[in-house]
Design a protein around this motif. Structure first.
Motif, PDB file in Angstrom:
ATOM      1  N   GLN A   1       3.577   5.721  -5.786  1.00  0.00           N
ATOM      2  CA  GLN A   1       3.491   5.703  -7.244  1.00  0.00           C
ATOM      3  C   GLN A   1       2.295   6.494  -7.752  1.00  0.00           C
ATOM      4  OE1 GLN A   1       3.445   1.575  -8.275  1.00  0.00           O
ATOM      5  NE2 GLN A   1       5.653   1.338  -8.056  1.00  0.00           N
ATOM      6  N   GLU A   2       1.235   6.599  -6.960  1.00  0.00           N
ATOM      7  CA  GLU A   2       0.020   7.271  -7.415  1.00  0.00           C
ATOM      8  C   GLU A   2       0.049   8.776  -7.231  1.00  0.00           C
ATOM      9  OE1 GLU A   2      -3.196   5.364  -5.437  1.00  0.00           O
ATOM     10  OE2 GLU A   2      -2.970   3.494  -6.540  1.00  0.00           O
ATOM     11  N   GLN A   3       1.042   9.314  -6.531  1.00  0.00           N
ATOM     12  CA  GLN A   3       1.117  10.754  -6.336  1.00  0.00           C
ATOM     13  C   GLN A   3       1.384  11.434  -7.678  1.00  0.00           C
ATOM     14  OE1 GLN A   3       4.163  11.447  -3.449  1.00  0.00           O
ATOM     15  NE2 GLN A   3       2.855  10.938  -1.725  1.00  0.00           N
ATOM     16  N   PRO A   4       0.487  12.342  -8.088  1.00  0.00           N
ATOM     17  CA  PRO A   4       0.695  13.003  -9.378  1.00  0.00           C
ATOM     18  C   PRO A   4       1.806  14.049  -9.285  1.00  0.00           C
ATOM     19  CG  PRO A   4      -1.245  13.895  -8.297  1.00  0.00           C
ATOM     20  CD  PRO A   4      -0.753  12.751  -7.434  1.00  0.00           C
TER      21      PRO A   4
ATOM     22  N   GLN B   1       0.832  -1.204   0.000  1.00  0.00           N
ATOM     23  CA  GLN B   1       0.000   0.000   0.000  1.00  0.00           C
ATOM     24  C   GLN B   1       0.864   1.250   0.000  1.00  0.00           C
ATOM     25  OE1 GLN B   1      -2.521  -0.572   3.402  1.00  0.00           O
ATOM     26  NE2 GLN B   1      -3.998  -1.835   2.291  1.00  0.00           N
TER      27      GLN B   1
ATOM     28  N   ASN C   1       2.298   1.642  -3.487  1.00  0.00           N
ATOM     29  CA  ASN C   1       1.283   2.109  -4.426  1.00  0.00           C
ATOM     30  C   ASN C   1       0.933   3.575  -4.176  1.00  0.00           C
ATOM     31  OD1 ASN C   1       1.175  -0.385  -5.638  1.00  0.00           O
ATOM     32  ND2 ASN C   1      -0.561  -1.092  -4.435  1.00  0.00           N
ATOM     33  N   ALA C   2       0.912   4.000  -2.916  1.00  0.00           N
ATOM     34  CA  ALA C   2       0.598   5.392  -2.601  1.00  0.00           C
ATOM     35  C   ALA C   2       1.663   6.327  -3.161  1.00  0.00           C
ATOM     36  CB  ALA C   2       0.470   5.574  -1.093  1.00  0.00           C
TER      37      ALA C   2
END
Length: 114
Positions: free
Chosen positions: A87-90, A81, A84-85
């Motif tokens: 990697q998901e930060q724009p 998690q 993934n968090a």
């Protein structure tokens, strides 16, 4: 004509000398040495893989015996998690128009000072 023939003979002698000097590397001996090296490395890899599999088996056995499997699964889930968090930060985007305007303003401001 004889000068060309002499140069050609020298080139052939040079090539023959080169072949003789490099026969151990490029000839049958070199090929055999290469295969021996590769076979040795494959055996080393197989031993390392068997050792790794043995250690993984020990770990699995330990986790099952100590009933730590649930804690382990929670740990792995938390790590995934977090990964993934991140990697998901724009990425922060700056519009190209603002960059152009700010550089134009800087040029105009420096021209006004002069």
């Amino acid at each position: 004509m004889s000068a060309n023939l002499t140069r050609l003979k020298k080139r052939i002698e040079t090539l023959e000398q080169w072949v003789d000097d490099n026969e151990a590397l490029a000839g049958p001996e070199g090929t055999l040495d290469t295969f021996n090296y590769l076979i040795g490395k494959q055996r080393q890899f197989d031993q390392m893989q068997a050792h790794l599999n043995q250690l993984q088996g020990y770990l699995q056995e330990y986790l099952n015996e100590t009933e730590s499997m649930d804690q382990w699964n929670e740990f792995i889930q938390t790590r995934e998690q977090e990964k993934n968090a991140i990697q998901e930060q724009p990425a922060e985007e700056v519009p190209a128009q603002e960059e152009a305007e700010s550089s134009e303003e800087a040029v105009e401001a420096s021209e006004e000072k002069e």
